[in-house]
Design a protein around this motif. Structure first.
Motif, PDB file in Angstrom:
ATOM      1  N   ILE A  32      15.158 -69.077 -27.409  1.00 27.31           N
ATOM      2  CA  ILE A  32      16.489 -68.554 -27.191  1.00 27.31           C
ATOM      3  C   ILE A  32      17.472 -69.895 -26.712  1.00 27.31           C
ATOM      4  O   ILE A  32      18.488 -69.688 -26.753  1.00 27.31           O
ATOM      5  N   ARG A  33      16.560 -70.861 -26.804  1.00 24.78           N
ATOM      6  CA  ARG A  33      17.254 -72.161 -26.421  1.00 24.78           C
ATOM      7  C   ARG A  33      17.771 -72.255 -25.220  1.00 24.78           C
ATOM      8  O   ARG A  33      18.687 -71.403 -24.752  1.00 24.78           O
ATOM      9  N   ASP A  39      26.283 -77.779 -26.022  1.00 26.43           N
ATOM     10  CA  ASP A  39      25.979 -76.854 -27.001  1.00 26.43           C
ATOM     11  C   ASP A  39      27.287 -76.449 -27.614  1.00 26.43           C
ATOM     12  O   ASP A  39      27.426 -75.756 -28.731  1.00 26.43           O
ATOM     13  N   GLY A  40      28.547 -76.415 -26.863  1.00 25.93           N
ATOM     14  CA  GLY A  40      29.936 -76.192 -27.141  1.00 25.93           C
ATOM     15  C   GLY A  40      29.808 -74.567 -27.642  1.00 25.93           C
ATOM     16  O   GLY A  40      29.599 -73.755 -26.936  1.00 25.93           O
ATOM     17  N   GLU A  67      12.040 -71.108 -23.692  1.00 20.81           N
ATOM     18  CA  GLU A  67      13.044 -72.172 -23.103  1.00 20.81           C
ATOM     19  C   GLU A  67      14.040 -71.306 -22.361  1.00 20.81           C
ATOM     20  O   GLU A  67      15.211 -71.565 -22.240  1.00 20.81           O
ATOM     21  N   ALA A  68      13.661 -70.151 -21.735  1.00 23.54           N
ATOM     22  CA  ALA A  68      14.584 -69.575 -20.994  1.00 23.54           C
ATOM     23  C   ALA A  68      14.842 -70.053 -19.642  1.00 23.54           C
ATOM     24  O   ALA A  68      14.021 -70.095 -18.697  1.00 23.54           O
ATOM     25  N   SER A  98      11.379 -71.064 -18.540  1.00 19.90           N
ATOM     26  CA  SER A  98      10.248 -70.292 -18.569  1.00 19.90           C
ATOM     27  C   SER A  98      10.126 -69.398 -20.029  1.00 19.90           C
ATOM     28  O   SER A  98      10.949 -69.600 -20.906  1.00 19.90           O
ATOM     29  N   SER A  99       8.868 -68.907 -20.157  1.00 20.23           N
ATOM     30  CA  SER A  99       8.487 -68.412 -21.342  1.00 20.23           C
ATOM     31  C   SER A  99       8.144 -66.792 -20.918  1.00 20.23           C
ATOM     32  O   SER A  99       6.860 -66.681 -20.447  1.00 20.23           O
TER      33      SER A  99
END
Length: 144
Positions: A32-33, A39-40, A67-68, A98-99
């Motif tokens: 999910i980045r 990131d705008g 990447e949460a 976290s993953s």
């Protein structure tokens, strides 16, 4: 000949019975980045509804996210009420990336959760003699 027909028929019936009772399992992984303001227009506030709609469309039984950040996990939990999750941030509970693993409440339950120490990863590159070492990462194991 009659005996071999019976054996083949029995095998076919057994296979049909096995496959007719088979259960399906839909699994999905989603990076999910992390949520960063730089990131705008692509920051998490603009992506979270699309993410939730994708999960609702595909209806996985289990899905994992990478990447949460804590606020992203909270957003997922509040938008996808049919799922529970397990996971821990790299900097501790509710802290850092976290993953998490999300699973359908109606189908699965967590039997056991164990937080067992830390993982330290060493990767060596023999060609140029470099050694890459990651930081300590908290490990969190669960049986679903």
């Amino acid at each position: 000949m009659k005996q071999s027909k019976k054996i083949i028929s029995s095998i076919i019936l057994i296979l049909m019975a096995m496959f007719s009772n088979a259960q399906s399992l839909k699994v999905m992984a989603y990076n999910i980045r992390l949520d960063v303001a730089s990131d705008g227009e692509n920051d998490w506030s603009h992506r979270k509804d699309y993410f939730a709609s994708q999960v609702q469309f595909y209806e996985p039984d289990i899905f994992g996210v990478q990447e949460a950040r804590p606020n992203q996990v909270i957003d997922i939990v509040t938008s996808l009420l049919q799922y529970n999750n397990v996971g821990i941030g790299r900097d501790g509970i509710g802290q850092g990336e976290s993953s998490n693993i999300f699973y359908k409440k109606e189908r699965f339950m967590v039997k056991e959760t164990v937080r067992s120490g830390f993982l330290k990863l060493h990767i060596s590159f023999p060609k140029d003699g470099m050694l890459l070492t990651t930081e300590f990462v908290p490990m969190h194991f669960s049986k679903v």
